[in-house]
Write a protein that holds these residues in place. Structure first.
Motif, short mmCIF file in Angstrom:
data_model
loop_
_atom_site.label_atom_id
_atom_site.label_comp_id
_atom_site.label_asym_id
_atom_site.label_seq_id
_atom_site.Cartn_x
_atom_site.Cartn_y
_atom_site.Cartn_z
N ARG A 51 0.75 -1.22 0.02
CA ARG A 51 -0.06 -0.28 -0.07
C ARG A 51 0.89 1.28 0.05
N PRO A 52 1.86 1.23 0.85
CA PRO A 52 2.70 2.66 0.83
C PRO A 52 3.50 2.48 -0.30
N VAL A 53 4.04 1.61 -0.89
CA VAL A 53 4.53 1.53 -2.13
C VAL A 53 3.72 2.20 -3.26
N LEU A 54 2.69 1.61 -3.50
CA LEU A 54 1.78 2.13 -4.33
C LEU A 54 1.37 3.73 -4.23
N LEU A 55 1.29 4.10 -3.17
CA LEU A 55 1.01 5.30 -2.90
C LEU A 55 2.24 6.15 -3.24
N LEU A 56 3.53 5.97 -2.94
CA LEU A 56 4.54 6.67 -3.17
C LEU A 56 4.69 6.52 -4.75
N ALA A 57 4.55 5.43 -5.45
CA ALA A 57 4.73 5.37 -6.84
C ALA A 57 3.86 6.32 -7.53
N THR A 58 2.60 6.19 -7.07
CA THR A 58 1.50 7.07 -7.91
C THR A 58 1.83 8.47 -7.74
N SER A 59 2.56 8.64 -6.27
CA SER A 59 2.68 10.32 -6.17
C SER A 59 3.98 10.67 -7.21
N LEU A 88 -8.58 -0.06 1.08
CA LEU A 88 -7.45 0.41 1.40
C LEU A 88 -6.20 0.75 0.07
N LEU A 89 -6.28 -0.38 -0.76
CA LEU A 89 -5.31 -0.43 -2.04
C LEU A 89 -5.83 0.95 -2.96
N LYS A 90 -7.10 0.89 -2.94
CA LYS A 90 -7.51 2.05 -3.84
C LYS A 90 -7.28 3.48 -3.19
N ALA A 91 -7.30 3.66 -2.02
CA ALA A 91 -7.04 4.81 -1.13
C ALA A 91 -5.42 5.18 -1.50
N ALA A 92 -4.75 4.16 -1.68
CA ALA A 92 -3.33 4.44 -1.71
C ALA A 92 -3.27 5.21 -3.06
N VAL A 93 -3.63 4.69 -3.95
CA VAL A 93 -3.94 5.67 -5.40
C VAL A 93 -4.66 6.73 -5.31
N ILE A 94 -5.72 6.75 -4.90
CA ILE A 94 -6.69 8.11 -4.93
C ILE A 94 -5.84 9.22 -4.05
N ALA A 95 -5.13 8.55 -2.92
CA ALA A 95 -4.62 9.65 -2.05
C ALA A 95 -3.74 10.38 -2.84
N ALA A 96 -2.93 9.64 -3.69
CA ALA A 96 -1.84 10.58 -4.63
C ALA A 96 -2.58 11.34 -5.42
N VAL A 97 -3.83 11.05 -5.99
CA VAL A 97 -4.46 11.80 -7.04
C VAL A 97 -5.14 13.00 -6.19
N LEU A 98 -5.50 12.95 -5.05
CA LEU A 98 -6.00 13.96 -4.34
C LEU A 98 -4.85 15.11 -3.98
N HIS A 136 -7.91 11.34 -12.85
CA HIS A 136 -8.74 10.94 -11.66
C HIS A 136 -9.67 9.56 -11.91
N ASP A 137 -10.37 9.71 -13.14
CA ASP A 137 -11.12 8.77 -13.47
C ASP A 137 -10.52 7.37 -14.09
N ALA A 138 -9.42 7.61 -14.65
CA ALA A 138 -8.57 6.36 -15.35
C ALA A 138 -7.55 6.04 -14.05
N LEU A 139 -7.16 6.59 -12.93
CA LEU A 139 -6.59 5.86 -11.92
C LEU A 139 -7.56 5.11 -10.99
N GLN A 140 -8.95 5.71 -10.84
CA GLN A 140 -9.80 4.93 -9.99
C GLN A 140 -10.33 3.67 -10.67
N ALA A 169 -6.39 12.92 3.39
CA ALA A 169 -6.53 12.10 4.72
C ALA A 169 -7.99 11.56 5.10
N ARG A 170 -9.15 12.62 4.74
CA ARG A 170 -10.38 12.20 4.59
C ARG A 170 -10.66 10.63 3.88
N TYR A 171 -10.24 10.84 2.64
CA TYR A 171 -10.19 9.46 1.71
C TYR A 171 -9.64 8.34 2.40
N ILE A 172 -8.69 8.21 2.92
CA ILE A 172 -7.95 7.36 3.75
C ILE A 172 -8.86 6.79 4.96
#
Ligand code: GRG
Length: 298
Positions: free
Chosen positions: A50-58, A185-195, A204-208, A142-145
């Motif tokens: 999950r953190p790797v996914l968030l960092l990579a997307t960011s 939670l996996l989705k939150a990793a990606v969408i947090a980076a989008v937000l 946003h839609d594509a990454l969702q 933060a709210r999304y997570i």
């Protein structure tokens, strides 16, 4: 795949460096035991997906690592709390996690419950400390997570999972359950980076779509591994879904159809990345990560 492995390892290493800083030890007479138990589970292995996914997307979206890291580590703390609580005798009742005795086996049930609580609370402290009023994306992330971890997300999925034992679910019901329990939670990793990076609606839609796909793929492979892999390789119990009468992709569809669904889901996830490529973004890591979700062995 080689450079994917190197990138994955590099991001895992960054997470390993930061996690102990976000969750430091405290003296025994200040309640150090619960922190020791939380650190036992938090710092004792895990793929850090999950953190790797968030960092990579960011990183793909050009966010500096320092701005992404609090959210990435908070996500891993929330994930670890969920594993500790899931392993409790009153839930999934497991004695092995991340290749070691589970938190309650090592520290006792009461301390394990508090260790999970401490991780969840610390995750929110870390995210709240990263809020910048001039950057609405920090509040939105933060709210999304928080929502993804809550009763409309992971906790909701867990209660559906507990209620499902011994029952036959339809594929749609199983998809809803897994969408909440695992994929949220996996989705939150990606969408947090989008937000955090305030992307356009098309990105946003594509990454969702991508996140929905890999979240589902991760769970299908988890179901497959539960029937095909051994305890030593998994670092957790195997064959438990069958033992506990839990509906899974394998119990519903059989192994080969579950594998076919997994392959289809991964292809759809990779396909969802096309608009990002057209926008000039470097999608290689996310693309290969979808493949990794299909072939991971633990
Ligand atoms: C207790 C609120 C609460 C929720 C529990 C995490 C969870 C929800 C249940 C765990 C049961 C399970 C097998 C879920 C399937 C997917 C999953 C979350 C697997 C574990 O995640 P990995 O493979 O684990 O990323 P590591 O140890 O690598 O971090």
């Amino acid at each position: 795949m080689n450079s994917f492995n190197e990138q994955f390892t590099a991001l895992q290493t960054r997470v390993e460096q930061w996690l102990p800083q976000y969750f430091p030890s405290i003296p025994d007479d200040e309640g150090g035991l619960v922190v020791e138990a939380a650190r036992y589970s938090l710092l004792g292995g895990g793929k850090r997906v999950r953190p790797v996914l968030l960092l990579a997307t960011s990183a793909m979206l050009q966010l500096p690592e320092t701005e992404a890291m609090p959210f990435a580590c908070a996500l891993e703390m929330i994930h670890t709390y969920s594993l500790i609580h899931d392993d409790l005798p009153s839930m999934d009742d497991d004695d092995l996690r991340r290749g070691r005795p589970t938190c309650h086996v090592e520290f006792g049930e009461a301390v394990a419950i508090l260790a999970g609580d401490a991780l969840l609370n610390r995750a929110y402290e870390v995210m709240l400390s990263a809020i910048r009023p001039d950057r609405p994306g920090t509040i939105q992330a933060a709210r999304y997570i928080a929502e993804a971890a809550g009763s409309r997300g992971m906790i909701g999925g867990q209660i559906l999972d507990l209620s499902a034992a011994g029952h036959v679910l339809t594929l749609d019901q199983l998809r809803v359950l897994h969408g909440k329990k695992t994929a949220a939670l996996l989705k939150a990793a990606v969408i947090a980076a989008v937000l955090l990076t305030q992307q356009t609606s098309s990105i946003h839609d594509a990454l969702q779509r991508y996140a929905d796909g890999i979240g589902l793929a991760f769970q299908i492979q988890d179901d497959i591994l539960d029937t095909t892999a051994d305890r030593l390789t998994l670092g957790k119990s195997a064959g438990k879904d069958h033992r506990d009468g839990k509906p899974t992709y394998v119990s519903l569809l059989g192994l080969s159809e579950a594998r076919r669904q997994l392959a289809l889901t991964v292809e759809e996830a990779k396909d969802a990345l096309r608009p990002l490529l057209e926008a000039g973004l470097t999608i290689d890591f996310l693309h290969d990560l979808a493949d990794y979700f299909q072939i991971r062995t633990s």
